[in-house]
Motif scaffolding. Structure first.
Motif, PDB file in Angstrom:
ATOM      1  N   LYS A  24       0.852  -1.193   0.000  1.00 49.84           N
ATOM      2  CA  LYS A  24       0.000   0.000   0.000  1.00 49.84           C
ATOM      3  C   LYS A  24       0.888   1.244   0.000  1.00 49.84           C
ATOM      4  CE  LYS A  24      -3.489  -2.469   2.724  1.00 49.84           C
ATOM      5  NZ  LYS A  24      -4.474  -2.395   3.832  1.00 49.84           N
ATOM      6  N   ASN A  25       0.253   2.394   0.028  1.00 46.90           N
ATOM      7  CA  ASN A  25       1.007   3.642  -0.159  1.00 46.90           C
ATOM      8  C   ASN A  25       1.298   4.357   1.159  1.00 46.90           C
ATOM      9  OD1 ASN A  25      -1.653   4.292   0.296  1.00 46.90           O
ATOM     10  ND2 ASN A  25      -1.738   5.969  -1.169  1.00 46.90           N
ATOM     11  N   PHE A  26       1.830   3.613   2.132  1.00 45.10           N
ATOM     12  CA  PHE A  26       2.311   4.266   3.350  1.00 45.10           C
ATOM     13  C   PHE A  26       3.542   3.529   3.852  1.00 45.10           C
ATOM     14  CE2 PHE A  26      -0.877   1.216   4.691  1.00 45.10           C
ATOM     15  CZ  PHE A  26      -0.366   0.643   5.843  1.00 45.10           C
ATOM     16  N   THR A  27       4.278   4.176   4.740  1.00 43.77           N
ATOM     17  CA  THR A  27       5.617   3.724   5.117  1.00 43.77           C
ATOM     18  C   THR A  27       5.657   2.283   5.587  1.00 43.77           C
ATOM     19  OG1 THR A  27       6.290   5.979   5.682  1.00 43.77           O
ATOM     20  CG2 THR A  27       7.552   4.174   6.675  1.00 43.77           C
ATOM     21  N   GLU A  28       4.787   1.926   6.528  1.00 48.33           N
ATOM     22  CA  GLU A  28       4.853   0.583   7.100  1.00 48.33           C
ATOM     23  C   GLU A  28       4.617  -0.500   6.051  1.00 48.33           C
ATOM     24  OE1 GLU A  28       3.562  -0.229  11.147  1.00 48.33           O
ATOM     25  OE2 GLU A  28       2.017  -1.523  10.274  1.00 48.33           O
ATOM     26  N   SER A  29       3.668  -0.279   5.164  1.00 51.53           N
ATOM     27  CA  SER A  29       3.400  -1.261   4.120  1.00 51.53           C
ATOM     28  C   SER A  29       4.593  -1.386   3.181  1.00 51.53           C
ATOM     29  CB  SER A  29       2.147  -0.866   3.337  1.00 51.53           C
ATOM     30  OG  SER A  29       1.719  -1.916   2.498  1.00 51.53           O
ATOM     31  N   LEU A  30       5.232  -0.256   2.888  1.00 47.57           N
ATOM     32  CA  LEU A  30       6.443  -0.278   2.059  1.00 47.57           C
ATOM     33  C   LEU A  30       7.540  -1.109   2.718  1.00 47.57           C
ATOM     34  CD1 LEU A  30       8.257   0.817  -0.278  1.00 47.57           C
ATOM     35  CD2 LEU A  30       8.750   2.773   1.209  1.00 47.57           C
ATOM     36  N   ILE A  31       7.768  -0.903   4.010  1.00 43.33           N
ATOM     37  CA  ILE A  31       8.802  -1.663   4.727  1.00 43.33           C
ATOM     38  C   ILE A  31       8.487  -3.153   4.707  1.00 43.33           C
ATOM     39  CG2 ILE A  31       9.882  -2.073   6.971  1.00 43.33           C
ATOM     40  CD1 ILE A  31       9.415   0.923   7.565  1.00 43.33           C
ATOM     41  N   LEU A  32       7.249  -3.503   5.007  1.00 43.59           N
ATOM     42  CA  LEU A  32       6.874  -4.920   5.024  1.00 43.59           C
ATOM     43  C   LEU A  32       6.999  -5.536   3.630  1.00 43.59           C
ATOM     44  CD1 LEU A  32       3.754  -4.791   7.382  1.00 43.59           C
ATOM     45  CD2 LEU A  32       6.050  -5.632   7.938  1.00 43.59           C
ATOM     46  N   GLY A  33       6.628  -4.768   2.611  1.00 44.48           N
ATOM     47  CA  GLY A  33       6.795  -5.266   1.248  1.00 44.48           C
ATOM     48  C   GLY A  33       8.252  -5.527   0.916  1.00 44.48           C
ATOM     49  N   GLU A  34       9.130  -4.623   1.340  1.00 44.11           N
ATOM     50  CA  GLU A  34      10.561  -4.800   1.076  1.00 44.11           C
ATOM     51  C   GLU A  34      11.122  -5.973   1.880  1.00 44.11           C
ATOM     52  OE1 GLU A  34      14.183  -4.428  -0.647  1.00 44.11           O
ATOM     53  OE2 GLU A  34      12.353  -3.361  -1.249  1.00 44.11           O
ATOM     54  N   LEU A  35      10.673  -6.144   3.118  1.00 44.16           N
ATOM     55  CA  LEU A  35      11.093  -7.305   3.917  1.00 44.16           C
ATOM     56  C   LEU A  35      10.679  -8.604   3.231  1.00 44.16           C
ATOM     57  CD1 LEU A  35      10.213  -6.088   7.535  1.00 44.16           C
ATOM     58  CD2 LEU A  35      12.508  -6.587   6.676  1.00 44.16           C
ATOM     59  N   TYR A 263      10.256   4.627  12.041  1.00 42.62           N
ATOM     60  CA  TYR A 263      10.987   5.856  12.350  1.00 42.62           C
ATOM     61  C   TYR A 263      12.253   5.974  11.503  1.00 42.62           C
ATOM     62  CZ  TYR A 263      13.431   9.542  14.825  1.00 42.62           C
ATOM     63  OH  TYR A 263      14.087  10.705  15.118  1.00 42.62           O
ATOM     64  N   ALA A 264      12.871   4.852  11.191  1.00 44.35           N
ATOM     65  CA  ALA A 264      14.078   4.880  10.362  1.00 44.35           C
ATOM     66  C   ALA A 264      13.795   5.549   9.018  1.00 44.35           C
ATOM     67  CB  ALA A 264      14.605   3.466  10.153  1.00 44.35           C
ATOM     68  N   LEU A 265      12.574   5.354   8.483  1.00 44.85           N
ATOM     69  CA  LEU A 265      12.208   5.995   7.218  1.00 44.85           C
ATOM     70  C   LEU A 265      11.623   7.390   7.438  1.00 44.85           C
ATOM     71  CD1 LEU A 265      12.616   3.051   6.190  1.00 44.85           C
ATOM     72  CD2 LEU A 265      10.765   3.507   4.573  1.00 44.85           C
ATOM     73  N   ASP A 266      10.632   7.490   8.323  1.00 46.23           N
ATOM     74  CA  ASP A 266       9.920   8.755   8.480  1.00 46.23           C
ATOM     75  C   ASP A 266      10.712   9.796   9.263  1.00 46.23           C
ATOM     76  OD1 ASP A 266       7.712   7.877   7.064  1.00 46.23           O
ATOM     77  OD2 ASP A 266       6.656   7.159   8.842  1.00 46.23           O
ATOM     78  N   GLY A 267      11.493   9.335  10.241  1.00 44.41           N
ATOM     79  CA  GLY A 267      12.228  10.268  11.082  1.00 44.41           C
ATOM     80  C   GLY A 267      13.668  10.485  10.650  1.00 44.41           C
ATOM     81  N   GLN A 268      14.318   9.402  10.204  1.00 41.46           N
ATOM     82  CA  GLN A 268      15.731   9.479   9.816  1.00 41.46           C
ATOM     83  C   GLN A 268      15.920   9.522   8.304  1.00 41.46           C
ATOM     84  OE1 GLN A 268      16.849   5.871  11.948  1.00 41.46           O
ATOM     85  NE2 GLN A 268      17.756   7.078  13.610  1.00 41.46           N
ATOM     86  N   HIS A 269      14.838   9.295   7.552  1.00 36.09           N
ATOM     87  CA  HIS A 269      14.851   9.383   6.085  1.00 36.09           C
ATOM     88  C   HIS A 269      15.873   8.439   5.457  1.00 36.09           C
ATOM     89  CE1 HIS A 269      12.230  12.753   6.750  1.00 36.09           C
ATOM     90  NE2 HIS A 269      13.154  13.348   7.487  1.00 36.09           N
ATOM     91  N   ARG A 270      15.944   7.222   5.997  1.00 37.08           N
ATOM     92  CA  ARG A 270      16.864   6.232   5.470  1.00 37.08           C
ATOM     93  C   ARG A 270      16.221   5.459   4.319  1.00 37.08           C
ATOM     94  NH1 ARG A 270      18.993   2.249   9.548  1.00 37.08           N
ATOM     95  NH2 ARG A 270      20.411   1.892   7.809  1.00 37.08           N
ATOM     96  N   ASP A 271      17.052   4.767   3.557  1.00 35.95           N
ATOM     97  CA  ASP A 271      16.577   3.994   2.411  1.00 35.95           C
ATOM     98  C   ASP A 271      15.937   2.692   2.884  1.00 35.95           C
ATOM     99  OD1 ASP A 271      17.345   1.687   0.232  1.00 35.95           O
ATOM    100  OD2 ASP A 271      16.843   3.600  -0.713  1.00 35.95           O
ATOM    101  N   VAL A 272      14.784   2.374   2.330  1.00 34.24           N
ATOM    102  CA  VAL A 272      14.026   1.210   2.799  1.00 34.24           C
ATOM    103  C   VAL A 272      14.797  -0.090   2.570  1.00 34.24           C
ATOM    104  CG1 VAL A 272      12.747   0.902   0.621  1.00 34.24           C
ATOM    105  CG2 VAL A 272      11.756   0.099   2.786  1.00 34.24           C
ATOM    106  N   LYS A 273      15.568  -0.182   1.496  1.00 37.67           N
ATOM    107  CA  LYS A 273      16.311  -1.415   1.232  1.00 37.67           C
ATOM    108  C   LYS A 273      17.356  -1.667   2.321  1.00 37.67           C
ATOM    109  CE  LYS A 273      15.805  -1.463  -3.824  1.00 37.67           C
ATOM    110  NZ  LYS A 273      15.055  -2.725  -3.904  1.00 37.67           N
ATOM    111  N   ASP A 274      18.038  -0.612   2.742  1.00 31.25           N
ATOM    112  CA  ASP A 274      19.043  -0.757   3.798  1.00 31.25           C
ATOM    113  C   ASP A 274      18.398  -1.127   5.128  1.00 31.25           C
ATOM    114  OD1 ASP A 274      20.959  -0.031   1.942  1.00 31.25           O
ATOM    115  OD2 ASP A 274      20.988   2.075   2.557  1.00 31.25           O
ATOM    116  N   VAL A 275      17.295  -0.462   5.452  1.00 36.05           N
ATOM    117  CA  VAL A 275      16.604  -0.715   6.726  1.00 36.05           C
ATOM    118  C   VAL A 275      16.104  -2.154   6.780  1.00 36.05           C
ATOM    119  CG1 VAL A 275      14.580  -0.099   8.112  1.00 36.05           C
ATOM    120  CG2 VAL A 275      15.977   1.703   7.067  1.00 36.05           C
TER     121      VAL A 275
END
Length: 287
Positions: A24-35, A263-275
């Motif tokens: 989906k189009n929000f941070t948590e879904s993006l992270i889970l998709g990448e995981l 927070y790593a994405l929204d607060g620290q603006h890190r790359d999702v692949k690295d996280v």
């Protein structure tokens, strides 16, 4: 379920040589998709195509039914209420089993094991307001709602477990109609006094960072929202090794860990692949 009947005939895989992971189009879904994508890449010989930011629940559901994606992160309470149109339950195991059984029997889909965290809706106010007014619960906050401006995402306004039911359960009456906002803008708008209450997510990484306070859902309006992978059964039949990769992710993410990932994405603006990679490595799932 008319829309399901219309979509089911098109359920065929046009990409048998690869797995397509959506989000989906929000941070948590993006992270889970990448995981999910990295886990499948690490533990199978399959190529993974990423189709992230596919708007909300209904778009992702249509995409997986039509075979345009094979897997995407979802929440059991959302599946139960928004997709299956069933009444909420408060037992997380019962909700999971009900959704899994219905998806398998009616939709040609199944669920992976829960990731380990429950991302319920979080009615957030500023920490200063919570302390100043001594507010802890939604029932207490209802008395102040007529003075407040609310901000919600579009989907929260429309879905059966969203605003209308919540307002009825708690007698919420706001100063004006809620502002409809992009999910990523809600927490900053709350911090900047553009709104006074928002419907966020319990694992939002900006809650502690922006000194926000989550009001307790003391009337238990919201169902459990365990995060799971929704998976096409046909894909699992073709690629059974994906099932083991998903099983290894089961129970690996706590509420606090998901908040830290967000927070790593929204607060620290890190790359999702690295996280995602660092998290999987910390759990011994990749090297």
């Amino acid at each position: 379920m008319i829309f399901v009947a219309l979509l089911l005939p098109s359920c065929s895989s046009s990409h048998s040589d690869r797995i397509v992971v959506g989000s989906k189009n929000f941070t948590e879904s993006l992270i889970l998709g990448e995981l999910l994508a990295q886990q499948i890449e690490a533990h199978t010989h399959l190529k993974v195509e990423r189709r992230f930011y596919l708007a909300g629940t209904y778009i992702c559901q249509q995409a997986v039914l039509a075979g345009r994606i094979d897997i995407y992160p979802e929440y059991t309470g959302t599946a139960l209420t928004a997709i299956l149109k069933q009444k909420v339950g408060d037992d997380k195991s019962e909700v999971y089993q009900r959704v899994k059984s219905e998806y398998e029997a009616r939709l040609g889909l199944t669920l992976g094991p829960p990731f380990g965290f429950n991302d319920t809706f979080a009615m957030e106010i500023r920490g200063n307001d919570a302390r100043r007014l001594n507010l802890k619960t939604l029932s207490q906050a209802a008395a102040f709602a007529p003075q407040w401006r609310a901000g919600f995402g579009y989907e929260f306004m429309e879905r059966p477990d969203g605003y209308a039911g919540l307002a009825a359960a708690y007698g919420l009456r706001f100063a004006a109609s809620p502002r409809i906002m992009d999910l990523g803008l809600l927490a900053p708008a709350l911090k900047d006094h553009q709104i006074d209450i928002a419907a966020g997510n319990a694992t939002d990484g900006l809650i502690p960072a922006l000194d926000l306070f989550v009001l307790e859902d003391d009337r238990h309006y919201f169902p459990p929202y365990e995060a799971v992978a929704v998976v096409r059964q046909q894909m699992l039949q073709q690629h059974p090794d994906v099932a083991q990769a998903l099983a290894d992710l089961g129970g690996k993410i706590s509420d606090q860990e998901m908040q830290q990932l967000n927070y790593a994405l929204d607060g620290q603006h890190r790359d999702v692949k690295d996280v995602a990679y660092e998290f999987l490595r910390s759990k011994g799932l990749v090297h």
